[in-house]
Design an enzyme around this catalytic site. Structure first.
Site, PDB file in Angstrom:
ATOM      1  N   GLN A  10       0.834  -1.202   0.000  1.00  0.00           N
ATOM      2  CA  GLN A  10       0.000   0.000   0.000  1.00  0.00           C
ATOM      3  C   GLN A  10       0.864   1.245   0.000  1.00  0.00           C
ATOM      4  O   GLN A  10       1.860   1.338   0.716  1.00  0.00           O
ATOM      5  CB  GLN A  10      -0.912  -0.013   1.221  1.00  0.00           C
ATOM      6  CG  GLN A  10      -2.019   1.016   1.180  1.00  0.00           C
ATOM      7  CD  GLN A  10      -2.988   0.826   2.329  1.00  0.00           C
ATOM      8  OE1 GLN A  10      -2.968  -0.185   3.019  1.00  0.00           O
ATOM      9  NE2 GLN A  10      -3.855   1.806   2.542  1.00  0.00           N
ATOM     10  N   SER A  92       4.791  -5.505   3.087  1.00  0.00           N
ATOM     11  CA  SER A  92       3.493  -5.376   3.752  1.00  0.00           C
ATOM     12  C   SER A  92       2.416  -6.145   2.972  1.00  0.00           C
ATOM     13  O   SER A  92       2.498  -7.368   2.855  1.00  0.00           O
ATOM     14  CB  SER A  92       3.137  -3.903   3.936  1.00  0.00           C
ATOM     15  OG  SER A  92       2.039  -3.746   4.801  1.00  0.00           O
ATOM     16  N   LEU A  93       1.433  -5.464   2.386  1.00  0.00           N
ATOM     17  CA  LEU A  93       0.417  -6.145   1.591  1.00  0.00           C
ATOM     18  C   LEU A  93       1.051  -7.022   0.511  1.00  0.00           C
ATOM     19  O   LEU A  93       0.532  -8.101   0.189  1.00  0.00           O
ATOM     20  CB  LEU A  93      -0.511  -5.093   0.972  1.00  0.00           C
ATOM     21  CG  LEU A  93      -1.658  -5.495   0.038  1.00  0.00           C
ATOM     22  CD1 LEU A  93      -1.210  -5.711  -1.391  1.00  0.00           C
ATOM     23  CD2 LEU A  93      -2.408  -6.726   0.536  1.00  0.00           C
ATOM     24  N   ARG A 117      -8.220  -8.408   5.712  1.00  0.00           N
ATOM     25  CA  ARG A 117      -7.081  -7.650   6.256  1.00  0.00           C
ATOM     26  C   ARG A 117      -7.298  -6.157   6.076  1.00  0.00           C
ATOM     27  O   ARG A 117      -7.087  -5.355   6.993  1.00  0.00           O
ATOM     28  CB  ARG A 117      -5.794  -8.090   5.567  1.00  0.00           C
ATOM     29  CG  ARG A 117      -4.518  -7.373   6.018  1.00  0.00           C
ATOM     30  CD  ARG A 117      -3.351  -7.869   5.164  1.00  0.00           C
ATOM     31  NE  ARG A 117      -2.050  -7.409   5.633  1.00  0.00           N
ATOM     32  CZ  ARG A 117      -1.451  -6.299   5.225  1.00  0.00           C
ATOM     33  NH1 ARG A 117      -2.074  -5.505   4.353  1.00  0.00           N
ATOM     34  NH2 ARG A 117      -0.261  -5.965   5.683  1.00  0.00           N
ATOM     35  N   HIS A 192       1.373  -1.763  11.612  1.00  0.00           N
ATOM     36  CA  HIS A 192       2.634  -2.453  11.912  1.00  0.00           C
ATOM     37  C   HIS A 192       3.219  -2.004  13.249  1.00  0.00           C
ATOM     38  O   HIS A 192       4.414  -1.705  13.358  1.00  0.00           O
ATOM     39  CB  HIS A 192       3.655  -2.228  10.786  1.00  0.00           C
ATOM     40  CG  HIS A 192       3.196  -2.766   9.468  1.00  0.00           C
ATOM     41  ND1 HIS A 192       2.970  -4.102   9.251  1.00  0.00           N
ATOM     42  CD2 HIS A 192       2.911  -2.135   8.301  1.00  0.00           C
ATOM     43  CE1 HIS A 192       2.562  -4.277   7.997  1.00  0.00           C
ATOM     44  NE2 HIS A 192       2.515  -3.104   7.409  1.00  0.00           N
ATOM     45  N   GLN A 241       2.957 -10.085  11.260  1.00  0.00           N
ATOM     46  CA  GLN A 241       3.368  -8.904  10.492  1.00  0.00           C
ATOM     47  C   GLN A 241       2.637  -7.629  10.893  1.00  0.00           C
ATOM     48  O   GLN A 241       3.216  -6.547  10.943  1.00  0.00           O
ATOM     49  CB  GLN A 241       3.148  -9.166   8.999  1.00  0.00           C
ATOM     50  CG  GLN A 241       3.641  -8.063   8.081  1.00  0.00           C
ATOM     51  CD  GLN A 241       2.757  -7.916   6.853  1.00  0.00           C
ATOM     52  OE1 GLN A 241       1.637  -7.431   6.937  1.00  0.00           O
ATOM     53  NE2 GLN A 241       3.268  -8.342   5.715  1.00  0.00           N
TER      54      GLN A 241
END
Length: 299
Positions: A10, A92-93, A117, A192, A241
């Site tokens: 993202q 991340s994503l 998510r 995060h 994560q």
């Protein structure tokens, strides 16, 4: 000697990013599946043609599914041309795209996970994030350690991080650290970080219901900066994560330690390529943003 495929997360989304796959039948099929699941026209959102509340591409609930769909299409078209990677990693994503690419789950399961998510993250209230560039790492780490409510959420490179925590604590850290620039990010929560404990716990419960196959290609996890092919290990790392952060600086070091000398960034833009170029200048870099880019892809 080896090749890694990496997938952006993202922040890499941009209006028009799907234009390079519009004529691809697999892309049309997958965007249609995503639109049906989300209840809104994701392809129109990518093109800026959708109006009204909930139709902003930068809304976490849209950007994450859109990135996953686009990256999955480009990834599969790479493989259909006979290309392969020795390691996979995502930011991340992007880690979900890497896990899909490794065969841990199929597209439908991955899309459902991304939807859940993104909704959990979008609903996370409280907290903020700030990007910090051009700092002395020891000074930054000392300032972060002195604040209970701030962590390094995205350790992107030696000179670029994203901090996550309460707004007050972030201001205090930024005022204590000499840096070239600090930029507050337009996000709904402290992603995060430990402040994501509740949505992370709910996501872990969802993950428990999804079978993860062992990976056909090793995947480097954000939470550990190490690669694994164990489905159970990769699932546990993905669950972690959301609260532990993205160790991308260490991930790049890990790629180098594994003999990776070529990296293909699959998805919109070249954010990860820029980080790699500065951190690993001898690595050959390619970007696959659209179907047309496959014709020029080497290795």
């Amino acid at each position: 000697m080896g090749t890694a495929w990496v997938f952006p997360g993202q922040g890499s989304q941009k209006q028009g990013m799907a234009e390079g796959v519009l004529q691809d039948d697999l892309a049309q099929e997958r965007f249609a599946q995503a639109s049906e699941l989300l209840g809104r026209d994701l392809l129109a959102i990518c093109g800026g043609a959708a109006d009204g509340p909930g139709h902003d591409l930068n809304d976490t609930r849209n950007s994450q599914p859109a990135l996953f769909v686009l990256e999955s299409v480009l990834l599969d078209r790479c493989r259909q041309q006979g290309r392969q990677a020795d390691l996979l990693a995502g930011h991340s994503l992007g880690e979900l795209a890497a896990l899909y690419g490794a065969g841990c789950f199929d597209f439908r399961a991955g899309l459902a996970l991304v939807k859940q998510r993104s909704e959990l993250m979008a609903a996370a209230g409280g907290g903020a994030m700030t990007a910090v560039m051009g700092f002395v790492r020891a000074e930054l780490e000392t300032a972060v350690a002195a604040q209970q409510d701030v962590v390094i959420a995205n350790d992107n490179s030696n000179g670029q991080v994203v901090l996550s925590g309460t707004a007050t604590a972030l201001r205090q850290v930024c005022s204590a650290v000499r840096c070239k620039r600090s930029v507050p990010l337009a996000v709904s929560g402290a992603f995060h970080s430990p402040l994501m404990k509740e949505p992370a716990a709910r996501f872990a419960q969802i993950l428990d219901t999804v079978p993860f196959a062992d990976a056909a290609v090793p995947v480097v996890s954000n939470a550990t900066a190490c690669n694994s092919t164990s489905g159970s290990t990769l699932k546990a790392n993905l669950a972690q994560q959301m609260v532990s952060g993205v160790r991308w600086r260490e991930t790049m070091d890990h790629l180098a330690s594994q003999g990776i000398d070529a990296v293909v960034e699959i998805g919109p833009g070249a954010v990860l390529s820029g980080l790699l170029k500065r951190s690993l200048p001898h690595v050959r870099l390619r970007q696959v943003n659209a179907i047309a880019d496959l014709a020029d892809l080497a290795g």
